[in-house]
Design an enzyme around this catalytic site. Structure first.
Site, PDB file in Angstrom:
ATOM      1  N   CYS A  23       0.826  -1.211   0.000  1.00 17.66           N
ATOM      2  CA  CYS A  23       0.000   0.000   0.000  1.00 17.66           C
ATOM      3  C   CYS A  23       0.859   1.260   0.000  1.00 17.66           C
ATOM      4  O   CYS A  23       1.375   1.670   1.052  1.00 17.66           O
ATOM      5  CB  CYS A  23      -0.920  -0.018   1.222  1.00 17.66           C
ATOM      6  SG  CYS A  23      -1.877   1.478   1.412  1.00 17.66           S
TER       7      CYS A  23
ATOM      8  N   CYS B 183      -0.390   4.132   2.161  1.00 18.81           N
ATOM      9  CA  CYS B 183      -0.152   3.973   3.609  1.00 18.81           C
ATOM     10  C   CYS B 183       1.322   4.193   3.959  1.00 18.81           C
ATOM     11  O   CYS B 183       1.642   4.830   4.954  1.00 18.81           O
ATOM     12  CB  CYS B 183      -0.524   2.569   4.094  1.00 18.81           C
ATOM     13  SG  CYS B 183      -1.984   1.849   3.357  1.00 18.81           S
ATOM     14  N   ASP B 184       2.217   3.632   3.170  1.00 15.79           N
ATOM     15  CA  ASP B 184       3.627   3.554   3.570  1.00 15.79           C
ATOM     16  C   ASP B 184       4.577   4.395   2.719  1.00 15.79           C
ATOM     17  O   ASP B 184       5.743   4.555   3.082  1.00 15.79           O
ATOM     18  CB  ASP B 184       4.106   2.082   3.484  1.00 15.79           C
ATOM     19  CG  ASP B 184       3.232   1.158   4.309  1.00 15.79           C
ATOM     20  OD1 ASP B 184       2.794   1.586   5.388  1.00 15.79           O
ATOM     21  OD2 ASP B 184       2.990   0.018   3.869  1.00 15.79           O
TER      22      ASP B 184
END
Ligand code: NAP
Length: 298
Positions: free
Chosen positions: A131, A134-135
């Site tokens: 992701c 997200c990261d």
């Protein structure tokens, strides 16, 4: 607890099914093992949901939740473990409660496919990610590899490129399957593409340091801080299979145009049914599934 309609999963399909269920007069409940939005939360930008030129997946999911919860109760962090057919409906057992429903809509979505190479599990959260939204931030201005050749891989590569990363896209064939619009954007960006290449192993000490790639039999080691795996998804159809719902050869749930499955009063909607896996499609299928349930119950 007695309900007329239980929706399993609160991604775009499930949230919409719950709202349509209540609005058609069915006493409905949505159960979600995680948080609302499903994988749409991970989309850095959605540009093809009508009404929004561009909106982050998380933002869209949160707006949907706020809207839908005006009508239907959504219980997050409640995982459905078993569905048991009964003479008059279904018993739905979760990790917290037991419910009885006259009809069920399954909107359990998909999960990220794993590469299955050495280092992938070991470095999960230490450089390996599924992701970018997200990261990605943690890899700003660093060397990263993205694996895959579809929309997800193209979007991931572009997102990371826009964060200032030096991106290498690793794809096993000599052509991408990502939509033309994304391919054009990739062409304009300074993204290095390794064609006909597969990841053999992800290496590191405490964190990822490199990937070994094999290009037509020739191996080389690419220094990277992150590996973003975007090679597609597999359906979460196990609950459905256990009650005899028919799946296709890739384990997606088969439905008719009314989102009915082969089991009476069991419907399915969204990514778990395969096809064009897009938010707009999931919402439409959720609406149709709840409307079919209403037709069958009245
Ligand atoms: P996908 O279209 O199935 O593409 C998966 C890619 O990964 C393919 O290029 C495939 O290679 C490659 N691949 C599969 N298994 C592999 C393996 N074991 N090792 C190496 N490579 C592997 O999946 P996706 O990109 O996740 O897209 C899925 C769906 O979500 C699509 O319908 C897409 O349109 C949708 N989506 C939409 C958006 C959006 O913003 N609208 C964003 C992301 C995804 P081959 O090409 O050789 O098969």
């Amino acid at each position: 607890m007695e309900k007329e309609l239980i929706v399993i999963g609160a991604g775009p399909a499930g949230m919409t099914a719950g709202m349509y269920g209540v609005r058609s007069g069915l006493d409905s409940l949505v159960l979600e093992r995680g948080i609302c939005g499903g994988l749409s939360n991970e989309a850095p930008a959605i540009e093809n949901y009508p009404g929004f030129n561009e909106i982050g997946g998380m933002e869209l999911a949160s707006r949907m939740k706020e809207h839908v919860m005006k009508y239907v109760e959504i219980r997050e962090l409640e995982r459905v473990d078993v569905i048991e057919p009964k003479a008059d409906g279904f018993e739905v057992s979760t990790d917290k409660n037991s419910y009885h429903a006259k009809a069920i809509v399954i909107c359990t979505g998909t999960r990220h496919r794993r590469l299955g190479v050495k280092g992938e599990g070991e470095f999960l959260g230490k450089g390996v990610s599924y992701c970018a939204a997200c990261d990605g931030f943690f890899f700003k201005n660093r060397n990263v590899a993205v694996v895959g050749g579809g929309d997800s891989a193209a979007r991931t590569a572009l997102y990371l490129y826009n964060l200032g990363c030096q991106v290498t896209l690793i794809h096993r064939r000599d052509a991408l399957r990502a939509e033309q619009y994304l391919q054009q954007k990739l062409g304009e960006a300074d993204v290095n593409i390794c064609w006909n290449s597969v990841v053999k192993v992800i290496k590191g000490d405490n964190v990822v340091k490199s990937v070994v790639i094999d290009t037509r039999g020739v191996e080389r080691e690419l220094p990277v801080a992150g590996v973003f795996v975007a090679i597609g998804e597999d359906p979460n159809s196990e609950l459905a299979a256990k009650i005899g719902v028919t799946l296709d050869e890739k384990n997606y749930i088969i439905t008719d145009k009314s989102q009915r499955t082969n089991i009476k009063r069991v419907y399915a909607a969204g990514d778990v049914t395969g096809g064009l896996r897009q938010v707009v499609v999931a919402c439409a299928e959720g609406a149709i599934a709840a409307s079919s349930a209403y037709e069958d119950l009245v």
